[in-house]
Design a protein around this motif. Structure first.
Motif, PDB file in Angstrom:
ATOM      1  N   ALA B 135      -2.242   3.204  -5.279  1.00  0.00           N
ATOM      2  CA  ALA B 135      -3.622   4.020  -3.849  1.00  0.00           C
ATOM      3  C   ALA B 135      -3.351   3.126  -2.921  1.00  0.00           C
ATOM      4  O   ALA B 135      -3.574   1.997  -3.421  1.00  0.00           O
ATOM      5  N   LEU B 136      -3.350   3.039  -1.994  1.00  0.00           N
ATOM      6  CA  LEU B 136      -3.995   2.401  -0.599  1.00  0.00           C
ATOM      7  C   LEU B 136      -5.164   2.212   0.011  1.00  0.00           C
ATOM      8  O   LEU B 136      -5.763   3.582  -0.112  1.00  0.00           O
ATOM      9  N   VAL B 137      -5.940   1.127  -0.421  1.00  0.00           N
ATOM     10  CA  VAL B 137      -7.557   1.086   0.010  1.00  0.00           C
ATOM     11  C   VAL B 137      -7.846  -0.357   1.374  1.00  0.00           C
ATOM     12  O   VAL B 137      -6.810  -0.851   1.290  1.00  0.00           O
ATOM     13  N   ALA B 138      -7.605   0.488   2.221  1.00  0.00           N
ATOM     14  CA  ALA B 138      -8.713  -0.270   4.071  1.00  0.00           C
ATOM     15  C   ALA B 138     -10.329  -1.126   3.418  1.00  0.00           C
ATOM     16  O   ALA B 138     -11.151  -0.835   3.127  1.00  0.00           O
ATOM     17  N   LEU B 139      -9.667  -2.670   3.393  1.00  0.00           N
ATOM     18  CA  LEU B 139     -11.496  -2.668   3.148  1.00  0.00           C
ATOM     19  C   LEU B 139     -11.749  -3.075   5.293  1.00  0.00           C
ATOM     20  O   LEU B 139     -11.447  -2.594   5.861  1.00  0.00           O
ATOM     21  N   GLU B 140     -13.074  -3.130   4.850  1.00  0.00           N
ATOM     22  CA  GLU B 140     -14.103  -2.631   6.774  1.00  0.00           C
ATOM     23  C   GLU B 140     -13.029  -3.742   7.208  1.00  0.00           C
ATOM     24  O   GLU B 140     -12.962  -4.130   8.403  1.00  0.00           O
ATOM     25  N   ASP B 141     -12.458  -4.812   6.428  1.00  0.00           N
ATOM     26  CA  ASP B 141     -12.471  -6.483   7.878  1.00  0.00           C
ATOM     27  C   ASP B 141     -10.698  -5.873   8.346  1.00  0.00           C
ATOM     28  O   ASP B 141     -10.105  -6.687   9.358  1.00  0.00           O
ATOM     29  N   GLY B 142     -10.355  -5.000   8.129  1.00  0.00           N
ATOM     30  CA  GLY B 142      -8.982  -4.864   8.168  1.00  0.00           C
ATOM     31  C   GLY B 142      -7.919  -4.183   7.196  1.00  0.00           C
ATOM     32  O   GLY B 142      -6.662  -4.446   7.141  1.00  0.00           O
ATOM     33  N   SER B 143      -8.199  -5.331   5.864  1.00  0.00           N
ATOM     34  CA  SER B 143      -7.100  -5.499   5.232  1.00  0.00           C
ATOM     35  C   SER B 143      -6.966  -4.340   4.537  1.00  0.00           C
ATOM     36  O   SER B 143      -7.327  -3.623   4.028  1.00  0.00           O
ATOM     37  N   ARG B 144      -5.736  -4.771   4.115  1.00  0.00           N
ATOM     38  CA  ARG B 144      -4.793  -3.615   3.138  1.00  0.00           C
ATOM     39  C   ARG B 144      -4.712  -4.012   1.368  1.00  0.00           C
ATOM     40  O   ARG B 144      -3.826  -4.691   1.155  1.00  0.00           O
ATOM     41  N   LEU B 145      -5.054  -2.754   0.541  1.00  0.00           N
ATOM     42  CA  LEU B 145      -4.671  -3.132  -0.429  1.00  0.00           C
ATOM     43  C   LEU B 145      -3.962  -1.826  -1.319  1.00  0.00           C
ATOM     44  O   LEU B 145      -3.800  -1.175  -1.471  1.00  0.00           O
ATOM     45  N   GLU B 146      -2.532  -2.012  -1.720  1.00  0.00           N
ATOM     46  CA  GLU B 146      -1.714  -1.672  -2.627  1.00  0.00           C
ATOM     47  C   GLU B 146      -1.967  -1.661  -3.738  1.00  0.00           C
ATOM     48  O   GLU B 146      -1.319  -2.236  -4.450  1.00  0.00           O
ATOM     49  N   MET B 147      -2.382  -0.407  -4.329  1.00  0.00           N
ATOM     50  CA  MET B 147      -2.860  -0.714  -6.051  1.00  0.00           C
ATOM     51  C   MET B 147      -1.919  -0.293  -6.620  1.00  0.00           C
ATOM     52  O   MET B 147      -1.382   1.239  -6.367  1.00  0.00           O
ATOM     53  N   ARG B 148      -1.367  -0.836  -7.946  1.00  0.00           N
ATOM     54  CA  ARG B 148      -0.444   0.229  -8.501  1.00  0.00           C
ATOM     55  C   ARG B 148      -1.009   0.537  -9.549  1.00  0.00           C
ATOM     56  O   ARG B 148      -1.895   0.605  -9.602  1.00  0.00           O
ATOM     57  N   SER B 149       0.285   1.519  -9.813  1.00  0.00           N
ATOM     58  CA  SER B 149      -0.817   3.307 -10.791  1.00  0.00           C
ATOM     59  C   SER B 149      -1.142   2.194 -12.230  1.00  0.00           C
ATOM     60  O   SER B 149      -0.405   0.764 -12.100  1.00  0.00           O
ATOM     61  N   GLU B 150      -2.243   2.217 -12.498  1.00  0.00           N
ATOM     62  CA  GLU B 150      -2.949   2.255 -14.111  1.00  0.00           C
ATOM     63  C   GLU B 150      -3.700   0.550 -13.415  1.00  0.00           C
ATOM     64  O   GLU B 150      -3.609   0.160 -14.755  1.00  0.00           O
ATOM     65  N   SER B 151      -3.983  -0.022 -12.447  1.00  0.00           N
ATOM     66  CA  SER B 151      -4.222  -0.914 -11.787  1.00  0.00           C
ATOM     67  C   SER B 151      -6.094  -0.930 -12.167  1.00  0.00           C
ATOM     68  O   SER B 151      -6.621   0.203 -11.660  1.00  0.00           O
ATOM     69  N   GLU B 152      -7.053  -1.766 -12.365  1.00  0.00           N
ATOM     70  CA  GLU B 152      -8.263  -1.267 -12.033  1.00  0.00           C
ATOM     71  C   GLU B 152      -9.245  -2.488 -11.129  1.00  0.00           C
ATOM     72  O   GLU B 152      -8.757  -3.989 -11.783  1.00  0.00           O
ATOM     73  N   LEU B 153     -10.011  -2.726 -10.183  1.00  0.00           N
ATOM     74  CA  LEU B 153     -10.238  -3.679  -9.954  1.00  0.00           C
ATOM     75  C   LEU B 153     -11.939  -2.954  -9.056  1.00  0.00           C
ATOM     76  O   LEU B 153     -11.749  -1.983  -8.795  1.00  0.00           O
ATOM     77  N   SER B 154     -12.261  -4.140  -8.441  1.00  0.00           N
ATOM     78  CA  SER B 154     -13.624  -4.378  -8.503  1.00  0.00           C
ATOM     79  C   SER B 154     -13.869  -4.884  -6.581  1.00  0.00           C
ATOM     80  O   SER B 154     -12.862  -5.858  -6.306  1.00  0.00           O
TER      81      SER B 154
END
Lengths: 178, 559
Positions: B135-154
């Motif tokens: 999944a791609l997740v965009a943070l409010e400051d413009g940074s982007r995270l691309e999560m590998r499958s079966e990853s967990e974060l907060s």
């Protein structure tokens, strides 16, 4: 009764917090307001209204980060608002500026001051804050950038544009062709 | 700046000088009076106050503007667009699920809830990617995270920034905004500061691994901190084998571009010269006792020049000669690439002037004399060791400003071409008549600022000749030959703009004194001037930039 005595006698933690903030920032607020309004009474009104607003929670600034920046901005904005209210002849456009300027041809320093303060009051808030910090309070570009949380180059650009606008107004006031 | 403008500037300066300032007594008196009024209002019950301490952390109050923005964003998302919410408040631990090829879940109270594209993710929520490309997740400051499958974060707040707590799996963090708030990735055994970088962080059972694609990442493991640059990686457990970067990013939907960028940034090139580079017959190197020359091109008493079979470099510091030999004369097209920074070396290479005279075997061309042969001479006599490197660095992109370009086309002269300039110089020596060459670059002073005139150049040449605090790349797409005329004031961006040592100090002193820095009265800063006078725009960004790195250099042995 001194400030300290009042605080001690009240022994109110929240008021002590407020007292410390008042002591630390009143000078900045008053001096800034005085330089813009040029009247002690008006400057005092501005300062009082800012601290009163804080007490009444009409504004909820984050004072943990850049309190000087907050109070400076508040002082400039409130003072400029007072100038605008003092004289309802608001300069809203280029042509009006020229008309207003031509009316005071051959103006004295006092008239020129009034004209320029009115023009500064019509700048956007950020531009006016930067102009006053630089030329009234003699802050360096780096210090202004730090205080207002922006870059030095942005400050320089802003100053240049504000000065250009004021110079244009001065030339117009002297009857020169724009 | 004409007489009227100067007059207006003086009036303005006098106006500011007249600004009233209260006396200390006035300030004290006013402070006492206002305080009394405030406390009497309090005592009279006219004001009710709440603890300021609470107000400072009144998250709900701070969130109000954000809630409005999110509501608007939600409406747009519903209409089919993808929105990244940027909040002006210091609440940084929010994100938007941007693109979901697999499934993204929010885990709360032991239950998993599917997160849809465009849906906001509250700070503190545990999110898990499952299946597909993650999944791609965009943070409010413009940074982007691309999560590998079966990853967990907060996501959580940390030191005025954001902390991504990666508990399982892998994430590619694209935080290419150096000016934004700090961004950290935390695993069970490391914390990586990743602002301004593109990096891969993996949290595995054995330990953690961090690899950098672009920028610089600081990895803290216990009390040890390690800086990683592109292509480098670190693992917290020695049992974890290094993983080739191609494999490390293979799962990413942008794997190809990550690998291409990495390959570009890892380029380290040794200096090479043509195998048939002629030799020097006689070389003389000696310290120069006179004043350092002031101009790049040989004017002002210093510079580099050649005549058939001979080279004369007069009274300039080694750094000047490096620019000539390795930058200006190094490219086959002989383009003046002043914006290739040269780094490293001791301070004397910037200050101590030397005069070099040399006679070549045979009659090589001027380009050969001042380029490859001059390089060989410097490497031999100064024991110079130098290499080229491509680094991810701050650069400027030159683009078209809103409103379009305001460029004056040039048609009545021969366009600027550095290679042709050499040919023309030799033709002039032979006495041949030549059409006017309009590629002249003139620098003068005007009303406390600089007047810069580059007549008959392409936009690319213009960009290459801007000697700023970072390299400039032409991204305008504009073709043709133009006249570039600029009037501006000096600032930190133009600290090395003027020819000669110390930003043309000698030139400044000899032409009316040292020019002011950061003086808006002397004209707009260069960046503003480019926008307002040329309709072009300098955009600060990061990108691959060429560098010359000095690995070693010694003072020359006198003849």
């Amino acid at each position: 009764m001194s400030t300290v005595t009042v605080l001690d006698s009240l022994r109110d933690r929240s008021l002590q917090d407020f007292g410390q903030i008042f002591e630390q920032h009143y000078d900045l607020v008053y001096r800034t307001a005085y330089s813009i309004t040029r009247q002690a009474e008006d400057a005092e009104d501005v300062a009082q209204s800012i601290f009163l607003r804080l007490l009444r929670q009409e504004s909820a600034p984050d004072l943990t980060k850049n309190p000087r920046g907050y109070f400076y901005r508040a002082a400039v904005n409130a003072s400029l608002k007072m100038i605008r209210q003092r004289d309802r002849c608001i300069l809203t456009g280029e042509s009006e500026q020229v008309e207003a300027a031509k009316e005071i041809e051959n103006s004295s320093d006092e008239e020129m001051d009034q004209l320029l303060w009115k023009a500064i009051a019509e700048l956007n808030e950020g531009a006016a804050q930067i102009l006053i910090l630089r030329y009234v309070h003699a802050y360096s570009l780096a210090d202004i950038a730090k205080l207002l949380g922006t870059s030095r180059s942005a400050i320089a650009v802003n100053l240049f544009r504000s000065r250009a606008r004021l110079k244009k107004l001065i030339r117009a006031s002297q009857g020169e062709q724009l | 700046m004409n007489r009227n403008t100067r007059g207006a500037a003086k009036i303005l300066d006098r106006f500011f000088a007249r600004v009233a300032k209260p006396s200390p007594e006035q300030v004290d008196s006013s402070r006492r009076q206002v305080w009394q009024r405030l406390t009497s209002k309090l005592a009279g019950g006219q004001i009710e106050i709440a603890p300021l301490v609470d107000r400072r952390v009144d998250v709900r109050a701070s969130l109000r503007p954000l809630m409005v923005r999110i509501a608007i964003a939600g409406a747009i998302v519903a209409a089919g667009a993808v929105v990244v919410v940027k909040s002006p408040v210091a609440i940084v631990n929010r994100a938007i699920a941007e693109n979901l090829e697999g499934t993204l879940y929010r885990v709360a109270d032991g239950e998993s809830h599917v997160v849809g594209a465009g849906e906001k993710i509250e700070g503190g929520s545990l999110i898990r990617s499952d299946g597909g490309h993650g999944a791609l997740v965009a943070l409010e400051d413009g940074s982007r995270l691309e999560m590998r499958s079966e990853s967990e974060l907060s996501l959580e707040r940390a030191d005025n920034g954001i902390r991504i707590r990666l508990s399982k799996g892998g994430v590619i963090v694209n935080a290419a905004k150096p000016a934004s708030a700090p961004l950290y990735v935390q695993t069970k055994d490391i914390s990586a500061a990743v602002v301004g970088s593109v990096s891969v962080v993996n949290a595995e059972e054995q330990g953690s691994r961090v690899a950098v694609i672009q920028g610089e990442v600081r990895v803290q493991q216990g009390s040890t901190e390690k800086k990683l640059r592109p292509g480098e990686q670190v693992a917290t457990n020695p049992a974890m084998e290094p993983v080739p970067m191609v494999r490390e990013v293979a799962w990413s939907r942008e794997a190809e571009s990550h690998v291409a960028l990495l390959q570009l940034l890892q380029q380290v090139q040794n200096i090479t010269r043509p195998t048939d580079t002629p030799k020097w017959e006689v070389v003389s190197v000696r310290p120069c006792q006179g004043p350092t020359g002031g101009a790049r091109g040989g004017g002002g008493g210093g510079g580099v020049g050649s005549s058939p079979g001979r080279l004369r470099a007069t009274c300039m510091p080694l750094m000047f000669y490096l620019e000539i030999a390795y930058v200006r004369m190094a490219e086959p097209q002989f383009k003046p690439q002043w914006n290739v920074p040269i780094s490293g070396g001791p301070s004397w290479i910037h200050s101590d002037p030397y005069t070099i005279e040399a006679k070549a075997e045979g009659l090589p061309s001027a380009q050969m004399l001042e380029g490859p042969m001059f390089q060989a001479l410097l490497e031999d006599r100064f024991k110079l060791k130098i290499h080229r490197e491509t680094r991810d660095a701050p650069v400027y992109f030159l683009t078209v400003a809103p409103g379009g370009p305001k460029l004056e086309a040039v048609v009545n002269c021969v366009p600027f071409d550095s290679q042709q300039a050499l040919v023309r110089r030799e033709a002039r020596r032979r006495g041949e008549a030549l059409p006017r060459n309009c590629g002249a670059l003139r620098i003068g002073r005007k009303a406390g600022g600089i007047m810069w005139d580059f007549d008959g150049a392409t936009v690319t040449d213009f960009a290459l000749n801007l000697h700023l605090d970072r390299p400039v790349f032409d991204k305008t797409g504009i073709t043709g030959v133009f006249r570039f005329h600029l009037e501006f004031s000096l600032d930190s961006m133009t600290a090395n703009f003027l020819p000669g040592a110390d930003n043309g100090r000698a030139w400044q002193e000899s032409t009316g004194g040292i020019l002011p820095i950061d003086d808006p009265g002397a004209g707009p800063p260069l960046r503003t001037a480019i926008q307002e006078q040329l309709g072009l725009k300098l955009e600060p960004t990061r990108g691959p930039a060429n560098y010359l790195i000095i690995d070693g250099v010694d003072r020359p042995i006198e003849n």
